[in-house]
Design an enzyme around this catalytic site. Structure first.
Site, mmCIF file in Angstrom:
data_model
loop_
_atom_site.group_PDB
_atom_site.id
_atom_site.type_symbol
_atom_site.label_atom_id
_atom_site.label_comp_id
_atom_site.label_asym_id
_atom_site.label_seq_id
_atom_site.Cartn_x
_atom_site.Cartn_y
_atom_site.Cartn_z
ATOM 1 N N GLU B 118 0.833 -1.205 0.000
ATOM 2 C CA GLU B 118 0.000 0.000 0.000
ATOM 3 C C GLU B 118 0.875 1.266 0.000
ATOM 4 O OE1 GLU B 118 -2.218 0.670 3.597
ATOM 5 O OE2 GLU B 118 -3.766 1.840 2.575
ATOM 6 N N LYS B 195 -9.721 2.703 -2.381
ATOM 7 C CA LYS B 195 -9.933 2.064 -1.066
ATOM 8 C C LYS B 195 -11.331 2.346 -0.543
ATOM 9 C CE LYS B 195 -7.386 2.012 3.377
ATOM 10 N NZ LYS B 195 -6.069 2.428 3.950
ATOM 11 N N CYS B 232 -5.913 -2.522 2.225
ATOM 12 C CA CYS B 232 -5.611 -2.408 3.660
ATOM 13 C C CYS B 232 -6.810 -2.675 4.577
ATOM 14 C CB CYS B 232 -4.978 -1.056 3.948
ATOM 15 S SG CYS B 232 -4.176 -1.005 5.577
#
Lengths: 384, 384
Positions: B118, B195, B232
């Site tokens: 990430e 995300k 994540c």
């Protein structure tokens, strides 16, 4: 394969490591350090009854406005006391006797909420695909002999008891369900939950006997917290776990019956992931031992007919919302796991991780509503 | 804490056990046996470049109508080559150089799809709550310098490359997003994913920099299978994983940056549970090392100001739909994990476990639609 040929537990093997190594990987593999409870009287009883006893205390933080809500949970995994084809009443009475020993031991250990394994009052006979005698084990959830038996114990010991059984629903076509009955600590029937997801996997096409439950995702308000029951195969379904959380569960029990090399690596993962994702405690309970039937059956796996469908590997455990977990019961023995936990930890972890605040349920309600349509078009990015 | 004070890996400690013990608990903890790949040339390169190299092959069954769809996946975890506050161009160039070594090694090992960690082209500086210089790292997903750099490598090595970066969206108010860019094996930009779930946890209130993504759950059709990217914190959200599966993903990458004693016990659970529940491969990638900033900051945890927010424990791994997983990369070194997998295993496991057939999405679409309403009443069973 018999219990003698099985290794006892992962934890037993890990304990052979040098202490520093053991501590380091235990922190990673089991999470926040937990301690054993001091339960000398329960230990004596367990020894007398020939039960394994494992205990565990999960930590929580002190709050200013809420007192700790400390609860002791007991989960029980067991072998069949008699061969699977024993007469029903003999088998059931032998199981009643065994459960009474476990519940007596649990009471001595201060347990408030107790849960038995899936279809606990019978062999796990669904692999045979025979209807009789197995369907005869089915009974009324509200006032069948098993519920009556446990009501008495629940009252005697001031204990909430969760009793997963085969239910016969006389009102609706005499249908059969895989059901968890919840009895409160006054010995009263509180409610029931019917297994939401039914396996059709190898030996376990349970839809021969019962179909998908129609009771939603009830959470039972007890004196010792809000509890839910995710029965067996439902543990593979994250949405099943999720809805118990959405309805407010603080502890979700997962009474199960699972065998073999394919499911064992999943066993330590799924209930624990659910505890993490939903910020509640989960209690995973498996059978233990091998159940050998009189009549042979096949399993749709290209192998010859056989009389047992594998080794139930036990290893029942409890996981906390912070992702830590207890030592498991062994892979080889009938046993009781007692855990002391503070229900306040659920909200503490919700506040820490913010999973509920960030989970965007609105987006997923919309996504799923689209996904179920026959003309659903998946979101796939192709090259222009 | 420096890498020198950290223990290397769980697997390294387990390997100290007697062989039979090791094998037995490895079967439980890691699932179906995997083998190492024979990659002598990649090993030589990795040694020259000072990269750890771990490899793994997952088994699958032969089918009659479909040829195996064998793919090699490479995931890369790395420390920062320069201190976090180094000039942006220096830092970025040093990271480019490091990524090129990793991609070169991966190509030598036959990798078809490669994924970086990430925000790989910058320090993970969001703990500082400073906007500058960190926002300067943000760039166009389509044609920023990082994408341009990787397009060239993707073309050279015939490799799909997933590049998680900080994206600057000039068209929509110059907003910043946490974005994964997918470049195909011809070196062309294929698409991006933003995300979906943004942490607000201790040091990681990332909504200071970017908010929840608006790109849904795209699955990228590549020559080497259908791939998704769950960035994540999205790994904590089972519904996020689920929707990539609903859209047809066969491999879902989880580029991450996570530290500390609270998240490490979760690390081995979540991506693996997702592989099981959704019958696809998952690739969990974490940073490694400590990033020490020049200016101190506090973390809302009652502790004094400090200049780093903990140790990124690496331990990147790959999990298969049958619940087995690879050995992880170490907790201490920059490294590359290469796994060979047959995408056919996804459907084989779907057919075996039937999770999709039994998941009752219609029920959950309805349940979630009710749950999001302000006047939602949870299903709670009280005593009459």
């Amino acid at each position: 394969m018999s219990s003698q040929q099985q290794f006892e537990s992962v934890e037993k093997i890990l304990s052979k490591l040098p202490p520093e190594d053991h501590q380091q990987i235990r922190n990673v593999l089991y999470g926040t350090h937990t301690t054993q409870l001091h339960l000398p009287d329960a230990e004596t009883k367990a020894r007398d009854y020939d039960l394994e006893l494992v205990s565990c205390r999960f930590d929580s933080a002190q709050e200013q406005l809420r007192a700790p809500r400390v609860v002791r949970v007991g989960i029980f995994q067991n072998k069949l006391p008699l061969p699977p084809n024993s007469p029903i009443k003999d088998q059931r009475n032998a199981l009643f006797k065994l459960a009474e020993k476990a519940i007596d031991t649990a009471a001595t250990g201060g347990v408030n909420v107790f849960c038995l394994q899936e279809a606990w009052n019978m062999p796990f006979a669904f692999c045979t695909r025979e209807k009789y005698p197995w369907c005869e084990y089915a009974e009324s959830a509200e006032d069948g002999p098993t519920t009556a038996f446990l009501k008495e114990l629940a009252r005697r010991y001031n204990m909430v008891i969760i009793s997963p059984i085969l239910e016969r629903d006389d009102v609706h076509g005499h249908t059969i369900w895989n059901t968890a009955v919840v009895i409160d600590n006054y010995g009263d029937y509180l409610g029931k939950h019917r297994k939401n997801h039914i396996p059709r996997v190898g030996d376990f096409n349970e839809s021969t006997y019962y179909v998908e439950g129609n009771t939603g995702h009830p959470v039972f308000q007890t004196e010792f917290g809000k509890i839910g029951v995710n029965i067996c195969y439902g543990r593979h379904h994250p949405l099943n776990w999720l809805m118990f959380g959405v309805n407010g569960a603080e502890i979700v029990f997962n009474p199960s019956a699972t065998v073999g090399t394919l499911s064992e690596p999943l066993w330590g993962i799924e209930a624990r992931n659910a505890a993490i994702a939903n910020s509640y405690f989960t209690c995973a309970i498996n059978r233990v031992g091998t159940e050998v039937f009189e009549t042979e059956f096949t399993s749709g796996d290209g192998k010859p007919a056989h009389k047992d469908f594998g080794y139930f590997y036990g290893a029942s455990y409890i996981a906390a919302p912070d992702g830590s977990r207890s030592t498991g019961l062994s892979r080889t023995r009938t046993g009781l796991l007692i855990a002391e936990l503070d229900l306040n930890l659920c909200r503490q972890i919700r506040d820490h991780w913010n999973f509920q605040m960030t989970q965007r349920l609105d987006m997923y309600a919309e996504s799923l509503s689209k996904a179920i349509k026959p003309d659903f078009v998946p979101q796939i990015i192709h090259k222009n």
